[in-house]
Design an enzyme around this catalytic site. Structure first.
Site, PDB file in Angstrom:
ATOM      1  N   SER A  97      31.972  33.894  -2.604  1.00  0.00           N
ATOM      2  CA  SER A  97      31.716  34.178  -4.005  1.00  0.00           C
ATOM      3  C   SER A  97      31.052  32.953  -4.645  1.00  0.00           C
ATOM      4  CB  SER A  97      33.019  34.548  -4.708  1.00  0.00           C
ATOM      5  OG  SER A  97      32.801  34.849  -6.068  1.00  0.00           O
ATOM      6  N   TYR A 151      23.010  37.858 -10.080  1.00  0.00           N
ATOM      7  CA  TYR A 151      23.715  37.072  -9.061  1.00  0.00           C
ATOM      8  C   TYR A 151      25.208  36.959  -9.394  1.00  0.00           C
ATOM      9  CZ  TYR A 151      24.864  33.056  -6.074  1.00  0.00           C
ATOM     10  OH  TYR A 151      25.436  32.215  -5.137  1.00  0.00           O
ATOM     11  N   LYS A 153      28.590  38.379  -7.305  1.00  0.00           N
ATOM     12  CA  LYS A 153      29.686  37.533  -6.828  1.00  0.00           C
ATOM     13  C   LYS A 153      31.038  37.983  -7.386  1.00  0.00           C
ATOM     14  CE  LYS A 153      27.239  34.901  -4.195  1.00  0.00           C
ATOM     15  NZ  LYS A 153      27.421  34.912  -2.732  1.00  0.00           N
TER      16      LYS A 153
END
Length: 254
Positions: free
Chosen positions: A141, A155, A159
């Site tokens: 992550s 993004y 995560k």
């Protein structure tokens, strides 16, 4: 942490954090399938581990491609007889303002960061279930899954989703003694980040511990989470950021 004869797949491992994880595993007697999209990086990474206790096999290819995913699992079983550990480290960052972020960038980030991790975990878990020996799956992550960053909406979303995936898989994989966790690195010195001449100075100043992480800082935490010492830890995310998310000063200049 002893990994003698443990068999692992590590994706996105041609350099940076992934490569350091592989080095640490083979130095402790583990056997690794090292994956990277870049064939030259894969070859160089494997060559750099000659003489270590464990063995390392390079397998270049797109970690979100279903055929590559199955090839990694099959290679682990054919070469070493089993699969014990998966570290889904591969990921891409495509920066962009939300209001103008293009669909092709969004879907590429989701394909690699989410799709590749999801289906690698699925293929690995099927093999681990068949073996009946348990196993460990770890997703990579990021602090951007916890704290908003400029130009990283897609993004950061990907995560955060991986951390929810780890929690959900507790329900389905715990009966097979497979634990699933995530590690969320903060600012880390890698080949990519060091291309920014201001990176170290910026994060040195705003990280409570006084420096960004090294790849070894992240790798050591990963090793613990996939080791037998952590078998009763599952569905958790370990943030490794020198305290940055506790206070969250902005890295952006006003």
């Amino acid at each position: 942490m002893d990994f003698k004869d443990k068999v692992a797949i590590v994706t996105g491992a041609g350099q940076g954090i992934g490569l350091e994880i592989c080095k640490q595993l083979v130095a402790r007697g583990g056997h690794v399938i090292l994956n990277d999209l870049d064939a030259a990086l894969t070859k160089e990474a494997v060559a750099g581990m000659d003489g270590e206790i464990g063995k390392c096999i390079g397998l270049s290819g797109d970690s979100s491609d279903m055929s590559v995913i199955q090839q990694m699992v099959d290679t682990a079983v054919v070469e070493f007889g089993k699969l014990d550990v998966v570290v889904a480290n591969a990921g891409i960052t495509l920066f962009g303002e939300f209001l103008s972020y293009p669909p092709e960038s969004f879907f590429e980030v989701m394909k690699v960061n989410l799709g590749g991790s999801f289906f690698l975990a699925q293929a690995a878990a099927k093999q681990m279930k068949k073996q009946g020996l348990g196993g460990s799956i770890l997703f990579m992550s990021s602090v951007t899954g916890h704290q908003a960053h400029e130009n990283l909406a897609a993004y950061g979303m990907s995560k955060a989703a991986l951390e929810m995936l780890a929690k959900n898989l507790v329900i389905e994989l715990s009966p097979y003694k497979i634990n699933v966790n995530t590690v969320a690195p903060g600012a880390t010195l890698t080949e990519r980040t060091l291309k920014d001449k201001d990176y170290f100075g910026t994060w040195e100043n705003i990280t409570p511990m006084g420096r960004p992480a090294s790849v070894n800082d992240i790798a050591q935490a990963v090793l613990f989470m996939i080791s037998d010492n952590a078998k009763h830890i599952t569905g958790q995310s370990l943030v490794i950021d020198g305290g940055w998310t506790s206070v969250s000063p902005s890295p952006y200049k006003n």
